[in-house]
Design an enzyme around this catalytic site. Structure first.
Site: not given
Lengths: 960, 960
Positions: B36, B105, B114, B116, B349, B471, B849, B917, B937
């Site tokens: 902020k 703030r 919300g 804090m 933001r 919220h 694998s 896997c 992979y």
């Protein structure tokens, strides 16, 4: 080896030689000449009376195995050597004129008694037999030798059925009206030889080979082949002899112990193989061939009787014996033959002996100045010491059994130790029953190498014939199996699988007990005891061993009795004191069960409560959050209070009991470290079995409202069995609890330090009990040294948490008691993850102790409880596993992880104490590995402490 | 940080500065200014209308946390900054003359909406309020601001109960006879302020602080404290935000959106956070303070309506929006206030958005030239894609539900996806029920940060008030939880835990279904479907991702349908086709069960037979050995023949079925590799449950002979349930079989390749089925590429044996079919021991694998089936484990073993293919680790294939 060998095979051989005359060899050439050949060579060099001969090397056997046929040119060389031999003897091979007769015997680097084949009297044919008759002046002897040769050759070389030849003998005896072989005349035997040859022609589809050279080459090949016959393979597997050593072939001029009463044969040991006493022992048979002694068909005379029969030769034999023992600096096992008053040495080798004998001989030889202490230590195989700790029949049990008339018979005490088990008569049955979990006693008229697999699994062996050098006796001693031989009072009916002794009859599946130390056979299962102390000689050997070993030797013991026993056996500390067995004891189990039943509710409630209380810290008392949370706390408290208090009451009852447990062990081990492991197994192990409860509940619920009489009856049955007064409702509740605690894989479940984290109060109680016990002892001036071991740590965080929990309790106890107790806090390394973070873990642990049972379990992913009943036997059979990794530590996998843990653990904590407390800690090969890892100690069951001490010395000497 | 900080703390700060005026900061200073503060600074520098202010840095917060008190001198500096601010504004702090009012703030580096605390209107006291009244010309406004300030300050700074102040308001309204707050006059409010101060005095035990400076310093400290309040901690844990970042404090001059109808406040997004469409969206409220929008108490107007109310300001806002988005090159979420016709920017933001929106915005921004492709790829968190594959209500199910009148209400679609579950009303209940295994829908009037823990476990969230910026909506979108807000038709009675909608009432535990995409609430549990394709934008992003990633992405699929779905999602092969599910299918299970019941007898008999036959090799046919063994063989054959034939018959029935299974998958994946794992689970898993059988048998045995009627009834019940015609005898036999196959720890038991070694015929059948299927496809011109995977290899010998077995079958099939099929034979690495011998193993395996499920299980010694129900929750709670290692691969332990296996495996087999896997293969952090290991992979479930593709790209870019 490849096919190219066929041409160039000799180039690959040591010194490029395929054969050695006895004069060319020596004891040091065992690898290529085999044990027998090397020692015959050595004796020849020493000037003892050895019939001349030569050896085809073990390397040639391997060439043969690779090629699957006789290598090119080998035959010519063998025949050339034979020519030289004939010259030396001034005889002619295969000739009617002073024919050279040969024995062809196998001889591997490591002795494999009776496992491979032998042909005697080779070189006889229709011509040669006449020469032999002429030379010996005994036509009957000559034809008897001939018929024996044909029989042996047919069996060993051609694989023809021996019994068919036995039938022909029987037929002949019937035909001429005699009972014993010895009553057959030369003429009868001549006719029998013809019958044998006819039989041979019929069975083998060819004429019996009359060419002595052909006989010889076929016999040599048969010996090579015998290296890989099934019984030899089984024996090598049991004895862990590599399959690629090969056997040498010893070709030697024959001497005859069966040339009348001036001849004989025997086996002589330089010292008593049973007791180690320094006196010649052995067997002797007049007018017999050597094989007759070993085969156990005729029961021989004791060796000493030779002194009366052949006093001069006895002296000569004693002289040779002494010289040989001094030369080899070890007890010798010799075979000899007397041919018409002349002594011939046919073999000498290091004599097999019982553990007791081995120990005494080693100690005596040091006193005699023959060997040094280190050699003495190395002379005893660690595993052998197990035999010194064989179970025995306690005096009172024995007396009672005697008074009850249980003593059935007495035979020859062939291998010490007592054994009890069910009777089996066939090797296959032995294997089968042992696999089912029975302890078996193999009972047979005699044993042969074909019985090896059955003998290997037997707890005891009992034969009705044979002497102390018979196959059964030799093998049993080698394997440390209690054994009685020559127990002639037993009438064994193999077909009916029954034994009669006097008016008693017993059969397959019946229980008997044998005492291999006394030779006594008793009916029924007798209680056996474990020994509590070692012989003075064993203590001497172990004292020497202690000088060499670097590893400490601790014991695993859960009771003061076990701890004391371990200390007697030389343990220097307790490496693993399990606390779960204490929980299992009858008087505690009800408390433990009740505690477990509410532990979860109590601990989780308490945890929740603590969390809520923590969340209030720093929160204003007037905030909504504070109010809401406080309400929640009050509600939860009301719910949790009762189980929490009950739980703590029960733990409070267990505390003094545990304190007593620890006090006893710490006192027994005063001045030495005692590593106590906090509770480890899944809690549900302490609860009743699920299946039983399910059946009980189902029964009652099924009958409820259907038949009240049956219901009441069932309920009282259940109550009687359970020993309590449970109602159906209580049983249902219990069932539900047990079911809720059931785990799919308890070995990987709610156990280890997880118990201490989920149920911290239990660990706290245990730590308190340990520290209170130690404090009390210390006040009495007893030096109690506890180490607290947290089981199954997998992460550093677990260790930190458990350590902090323990330290808080320790601080409390120290404050209460007003003194400090020296202690350590460490962990078992029994999960692969612990080995991967050992470097961090050692920063918060004072010691590591490898729990190789669990570490093997998780590294391999093998459930120890299930493997033996499922895939493990197949794995061992198919050689997917060379050894059971639960028995011998797997160096490649598990060992690699262990090495990682030791190295990295010590890197960040130089003084880290590292030991092992899995069952591997008492297994010699594993001890050797632990030495190589640089562990501080190994810990094993009390009975294996002597073994571990010796194994540790071996490891230190071998790896030096 | 240590106590010495108290003196020298500033020296440790960046540039040794504790505070920054907005003009001094910028967007790049997020770490110390928080999000902020950094953005307010940036907007200030860009010349946008931002009320002036300054920032106390996050570093100071950490100093505060370390000290537990305000650092020395900080107060003076804050007041100094405030003086400067007052000067800039030409106001006076705490004065009645043009008083400076402040907002205080929090603002962390990472947004925690919300979580804090904030204090507004700070600086008011009995004097200043008069100045405010004078300056605003609105006494009522001034006293309303004052009472709001006291209320907020009391709550946030002092932690006094907010509701007590609400009660006072209610009392006042009652007293003066009005209904709404707005009807309270200035005089009423003045009196209320006095009541508030009395209350404050009573609750806090001190006077309300009238000194503005004291107010300010207490507020700053309150913000620091709020960093570690429980709800912030919970949030950070869920979001994996480190606890040591700290929050900055933004002190800013107040502007008022509640100064009449010429004022207002709003939240604006530069693009649609739901769809990604390029159009401004948001909420707007006239005559309101900013907190009113977020709190969800008043339902606001859509942002666009501002155009009508304030056309000029709308234009200005659009201009600022565009500039900000271009400046930050990302979608912005802005807060603004209009004070008497003037626009102020209070925050900007990066805007949170749904996955769908994120993808569209990223793609659009590339097209617009704002960002490049790589940036677009990095903009999407891989886990977000999961949201695109949210379950949905299929058309027909929806239609049916509608026709049945199940549609209850419609609210605002706040977060997409459908969810079904049981209703809960409290966050704690949500946690509790979720823990019990329920899917829960959290239903509330509105949510607050106190509900975070309940929202985290909910499958869906439904509120009756609030808009799309409330919220509930914000949190749900962030966490990808389907959510509907503002569904005002719902009358929620929290006390009774009931909801009424029209004439329908439902309550806790009832099932409902919500569609967060449409806003519809439906009664009951509706069948949800999984999506089968991706949006064009997603495909574009993934296409770009594919350019960057180095890892291949395979899928785990057992059916042609799954394989096809995986291929649609971009899978490049099948990494794991399990064959056990095929065995489980209803039509096969009876065959499989019958097969299993005789497998052991058949295989062990066959094994014994083969062994005996082998032992005859080279043995003369006429020998005793040959005769005895032949007899044994004949006997055994007679015994084994029947089960062996039956066993093979059953396998013969399974063969074509399996061939069909494999054919379908190989065809679906034509041209791509398909790794088929041979049978893996313990065989007894295919048999009926032991407990059920035990109950059935016990019931019948209990009734037998007691009550024949009840017996017959029980038997027919059992038959009906089982769907067969079993007799008690058959059930008993089955029970015995099942019991004999029970294992203590099946996960470590008779499974893995052990099945293929103990029951080779099963593996042979499977290999044959695979190769026949591939051959048949090849004949049709379809490129089938099977890889045969042997599970659970722990030793090289196992692999050699299984490979040889497989190759023998392959050679047979090749001969029969007259063609060769390209294939590989490899193994899963899922046991620690395999990782220790990988260097040898890779010489006999074409591929590895990683089966990280089992590897984690054995490395940690955690039973996956039990851990979640026992210690795992406690471990996570106590932070013994930071993460569940079954979800995110444990790099330190399991990962270390994996690395060892990859390195050593490739050292001895350069071309070794290595993949994963286990379920970790689709988890982004684990994919990152796999990239770092250099795997070929990752393989995961079809639905996670897009995630894995993106995660692989992220890993490649991050690690480049």
């Amino acid at each position: 080896m490849t096919q190219t060998l066929s041409q160039d095979w000799k180039k690959e051989l040591t010194d490029q030689k395929a054969t050695y005359a006895f004069e060319e060899g020596g004891a040091k050439m065992k690898n290529i000449l085999g044990g027998k050949g090397a020692n015959l060579s050595e004796m020849t060099s020493l000037g003892f009376p050895v019939p001349p001969g030569f050896v085809v090397t073990t390397e040639v056997c391997n060439v043969y195995s690779a090629l699957g046929k006789m290598p090119d040119g080998l035959g010519d060389e063998v025949l050339q050597r034979t020519e030289e031999l004939a010259k030396k003897m001034d005889k002619k091979f295969g000739s009617s004129d002073s024919p050279l007769l040969l024995s062809v015997r196998s001889g591997a680097r490591i002795s494999m008694p009776g496992m491979m084949d032998t042909v005697l009297n080779l070189g006889l044919n229709d011509e040669a037999v006449k020469g032999l008759a002429k030379e010996s002046g005994d036509e009957r002897f000559a034809y008897d030798a001939y018929r024996r040769f044909i029989q042996m050759f047919s069996d060993v070389v051609m694989g023809l059925p021996k019994h068919e030849f036995e039938h022909l003998i029987a037929d002949k005896k019937k035909e001429v009206g005699v009972v014993f072989d010895k009553d057959l005349t030369a003429e009868h035997l001549k006719a029998l030889v013809d019958d044998f040859k006819d039989k041979f022609r019929k069975e083998a589809g060819r004429e019996f080979p009359t060419d002595a050279k052909e006989q010889l080459l076929l016999a040599v090949e048969a010996v090579f082949k015998s290296w890989n016959n099934p019984r030899a393979m089984v024996y090598r597997e049991k004895e862990r002899i590599p399959h690629d050593l090969g056997t040498a072939v010893n070709v030697q001029a024959m001497v005859f112990g069966n040339m009348g009463d001036g001849s004989g044969t025997g086996v002589a040991f330089t010292r008593d193989y049973n007791t180690g006493e320094k006196k010649p022992v052995g067997d002797f048979l007049i007018n017999a061939q050597g094989e007759d002694v070993v085969a156990g068909i005729r029961t021989p005379q004791p060796l000493q009787e030779m002194e009366n029969v052949f006093p001069e030769l006895w002296k000569e034999l004693q002289d040779i014996s002494t010289k040989l023992e001094n030369h080899y600096t070890d007890m010798q096992d010799m075979e000899f033959t007397v041919e018409k008053g002349k002594l011939f040495m046919l073999q000498t080798r290091t004599g097999k002996r019982t553990a007791q004998s081995a120990v005494k001989i080693a100690v005596d030889m040091v006193e005699e100045g023959l060997i040094d202490e280190k050699t003495a230590v190395m002379r005893i195989a660690p595993e052998q010491l197990d035999k010194l700790l064989h179970p025995y029949i306690p005096e009172d049990v024995k007396k009672k059994a005697d008074s009850e008339g249980k003593l059935l018979a007495k035979g020859t005490n062939a291998s010490p130790g007592a054994a009890t088990g069910i009777v089996v008569f066939e090797a296959n049955d032995a294997v089968h029953k042992a696999h089912e979990g029975h302890q078996v006693i193999l009972v047979r008229p005699e044993t042969t190498p074909d019985d090896a697999h059955g003998m290997a699994v037997a707890k005891g062996i009992l034969t009705s014939t044979g002497g102390p050098s018979s196959h059964a006796a030799l093998v049993a001693r080698g394997w440390g199996i209690p054994c009685i031989v020559g127990c002639e009072a037993l009438k064994i009916d193999l077909a009916k699988k029954k034994v009669t002794v006097g008016d008693v009859t017993f059969g397959e599946g019946d229980k008997i007990t044998i005492d291999g130390g006394t030779g006594e056979v008793l009916l029924g299962e007798l209680e056996l005891h474990e020994p509590t102390d070692l012989s003075p000689e064993t203590k001497t050997i172990l004292g020497w061993a202690d000088q060499y070993r670097k590893l400490g030797v601790y014991a695993n013991a859960d009771t003061p009795t076990d701890a004391q026993r371990a200390r007697n056996f030389g343990a220097e500390g307790i490496g693993l004191c399990r606390t779960e067995h204490m929980f299992m004891e009858k008087d505690r189990l009800p408390i433990v069960q009740e505690m477990i039943m509410i532990a979860s509710a109590a601990e989780s409630g308490h945890r929740e409560l603590t969390k809520l209380e923590d969340s209030l810290k720093g929160v204003n008392k007037e905030s909504r959050q504070h109010r809401d949370t406080s309400e929640q706390i009050a509600k939860l408290k009301a719910k949790v209070e009762k189980p929490w208090n009950k739980y703590n009451d029960l733990l409070g009852k267990l505390l003094p009991i545990q304190r007593g447990d620890f006090s006893g062990i710490l006192e027994a081990m005063k001045g030495q470290w005692v590593i106590i492991r906090l509770l480890d197994p899944p809690l549900h192990e302490f609860l009743p079995a699920f299946g039983d409860l399910l059946v009980d509940v189902t029964r009652l619920k099924t009958l409820q409202g259907v038949d009240s009489g049956a219901y009441d009856k069932a309920l009282s049955e259940i109550k009687a069995r359970r020993g309590d007064d449970a109602t159906l409702e209580q049983l249902e509740e219990l069932l539900e609890k047990v079911e809720s605690m059931k785990e799919s894989n308890p070995m990987l479940g709610q156990r280890f330090c997880r118990l201490g984290i989920v149920f911290p109060e239990i660990y706290k109680m245990q730590v308190r009990a340990i520290m209170e016990a130690a404090s009390e002892l210390q006040k009495k001036g007893i030096d109690a040294k506890p180490e607290i071991m947290i089981p199954g740590i997998g992460s550093v965080e677990e260790m930190k948490l458990c350590r902090a929990q323990a330290e808080a309790v320790i601080a409390e106890v120290e404050k209460e008691q007003g003194l400090k107790v020296e202690h350590k806090i460490g962990t078992m390394i029994e999960l692969p993850r612990a080995t991967t973070v050992a470097g961090e873990l050692s920063q918060v642990a004072d010691f590591f102790s490898f729990g190789t049972n669990d570490l093997t379990q998780t590294t391999y992913g093998y459930s120890r409880d299930d493997a033996a009943g499922t895939f493990m036997p197949v794995y061992l059979e198919k050689e997917v596993l060379k050894r059971d990794p639960f028995q011998v530590v797997d160096r490649k996998g598990v060992g690699r992880l262990m090495k990682m843990a030791v190295t990295e653990g010590r890197e960040s904590n130089e003084g880290l104490e590292v030991g092992i407390c899995g069952e591997h800690g008492g297994e010699p090969e594993s001890v050797d590995f632990c030495h190589s890892l640089g562990l501080n100690y190994v810990s094993c069951s009390p009975f294996r402490v002597p073994i571990a001490r010796l194994a540790a010395a071996h490891a230190a000497i071998n790896q030096a």
